[in-house]
Scaffold this motif. Sequence first.
Motif, PDB file in Angstrom:
ATOM      1  N   GLY A   2      11.519  14.461   3.898  1.00 19.51           N
ATOM      2  CA  GLY A   2      11.373  14.994   5.249  1.00 19.51           C
ATOM      3  C   GLY A   2      10.088  14.567   5.938  1.00 19.51           C
ATOM      4  N   ASP A   3       8.996  14.469   5.186  1.00 23.30           N
ATOM      5  CA  ASP A   3       7.719  14.077   5.781  1.00 23.30           C
ATOM      6  C   ASP A   3       7.776  12.652   6.312  1.00 23.30           C
ATOM      7  OD1 ASP A   3       6.631  16.540   5.207  1.00 23.30           O
ATOM      8  OD2 ASP A   3       5.640  15.883   3.359  1.00 23.30           O
ATOM      9  N   ALA A  35      11.576   3.009   6.229  1.00 25.18           N
ATOM     10  CA  ALA A  35      12.257   4.288   6.429  1.00 25.18           C
ATOM     11  C   ALA A  35      13.041   4.297   7.739  1.00 25.18           C
ATOM     12  CB  ALA A  35      11.247   5.428   6.410  1.00 25.18           C
ATOM     13  N   ALA A  36      12.472   3.697   8.780  1.00 23.47           N
ATOM     14  CA  ALA A  36      13.172   3.623  10.066  1.00 23.47           C
ATOM     15  C   ALA A  36      14.446   2.793   9.941  1.00 23.47           C
ATOM     16  CB  ALA A  36      12.250   3.032  11.129  1.00 23.47           C
ATOM     17  N   THR A  52       0.845  -1.185   0.000  1.00 22.10           N
ATOM     18  CA  THR A  52       0.000   0.000   0.000  1.00 22.10           C
ATOM     19  C   THR A  52       0.884   1.239   0.000  1.00 22.10           C
ATOM     20  OG1 THR A  52      -1.736  -1.146   1.254  1.00 22.10           O
ATOM     21  CG2 THR A  52      -1.807   1.267   1.214  1.00 22.10           C
ATOM     22  N   PRO A  53       0.868   2.038  -1.075  1.00 20.97           N
ATOM     23  CA  PRO A  53       1.699   3.242  -1.104  1.00 20.97           C
ATOM     24  C   PRO A  53       1.384   4.164   0.075  1.00 20.97           C
ATOM     25  CG  PRO A  53       0.815   2.777  -3.288  1.00 20.97           C
ATOM     26  CD  PRO A  53       0.126   1.842  -2.334  1.00 20.97           C
ATOM     27  N   GLY A  54       2.421   4.600   0.762  1.00 22.65           N
ATOM     28  CA  GLY A  54       2.231   5.467   1.919  1.00 22.65           C
ATOM     29  C   GLY A  54       1.738   4.744   3.158  1.00 22.65           C
ATOM     30  N   GLY A  55       1.702   3.418   3.130  1.00 15.42           N
ATOM     31  CA  GLY A  55       1.173   2.639   4.245  1.00 15.42           C
ATOM     32  C   GLY A  55       2.194   2.395   5.347  1.00 15.42           C
ATOM     33  N   PRO A  56       1.830   1.554   6.332  1.00 15.04           N
ATOM     34  CA  PRO A  56       2.698   1.298   7.483  1.00 15.04           C
ATOM     35  C   PRO A  56       4.052   0.712   7.130  1.00 15.04           C
ATOM     36  CG  PRO A  56       0.458   0.569   7.929  1.00 15.04           C
ATOM     37  CD  PRO A  56       0.497   0.913   6.481  1.00 15.04           C
ATOM     38  N   VAL A 105       9.853   9.531  13.302  1.00 10.91           N
ATOM     39  CA  VAL A 105      10.156  10.095  14.624  1.00 10.91           C
ATOM     40  C   VAL A 105       8.891  10.181  15.479  1.00 10.91           C
ATOM     41  CG1 VAL A 105      10.976  12.139  15.846  1.00 10.91           C
ATOM     42  CG2 VAL A 105      12.142  11.389  13.765  1.00 10.91           C
ATOM     43  N   GLY A 106       7.804  10.679  14.894  1.00  7.72           N
ATOM     44  CA  GLY A 106       6.558  10.812  15.647  1.00  7.72           C
ATOM     45  C   GLY A 106       5.991   9.474  16.061  1.00  7.72           C
ATOM     46  N   THR A 107       6.041   8.496  15.176  1.00 11.17           N
ATOM     47  CA  THR A 107       5.518   7.165  15.504  1.00 11.17           C
ATOM     48  C   THR A 107       6.337   6.524  16.608  1.00 11.17           C
ATOM     49  OG1 THR A 107       4.762   6.886  13.220  1.00 11.17           O
ATOM     50  CG2 THR A 107       4.896   4.906  14.572  1.00 11.17           C
TER      51      THR A 107
END
Length: 219
Positions: A150-151, A116-117, A106-110, A157-159
């Motif tokens: 950046g997003d 990314a992490a 899913t694009p943009g999914g979990p 970071v927020g998660t």
Amino acid sequence: MSAPEAPFLERTPVMLSALEHYDYCPRQAGLILLEDGYADDASTVRGTLLHHRVHEPGEDNRPGVRTLRALPVWHHGLGLTGVCDVVEIYDDGTVLPVEHKSGPYTPGGPADVQAAAQAMCLEERLRTTIDSAAVYSSADRRRHTISMDGDLRARVVGTAERVREVMDETRLPAPAADQRCRRCSMNITCMPKVLANHKKFDKLRGALFSPAPETDWDD
């Protein structure tokens, strides 16, 4: 391998896999982290079988690229720790983490958050900059590239901070009680329909724990 620095030790460490669980459903992450409530279904079993190969530590070398499997990583500043399924290191210095998933992408999914992490952890460990990560979906047998903008970094970071709050406060997030619950292997443990209906839940709880009627012992 050098010992983790003080900032990592002073904060509750967050597993990379917890980021994906939380981004998909905070309550799912809470049940796994606080109550060891993980449950399998056909989808999760397929994922486990898929990861048998990538979870075996190893290394492959092909012309122009070195491939590492099951590579432990961490990020001192963010307090993250975990394992990368696959990391490709190219002769030009490019580093690409590849997260493997059994289901559709899913694009943009979990899955993007987890991949990314991993990239951010590798940046710290390898002292490099990573511009992209990837998610390989066995459902469509394709590799999906993710831009490390950046997003997405801010989302990681927020998660991570929200997962840490769940662990430190030891309080389960509220159930989602939406379309996600139908395909969640933890539906029975979570009981979203019951807990999301606050009036019904309060009524049942009140009936269960209501005090016994007072008795006049002088009669």
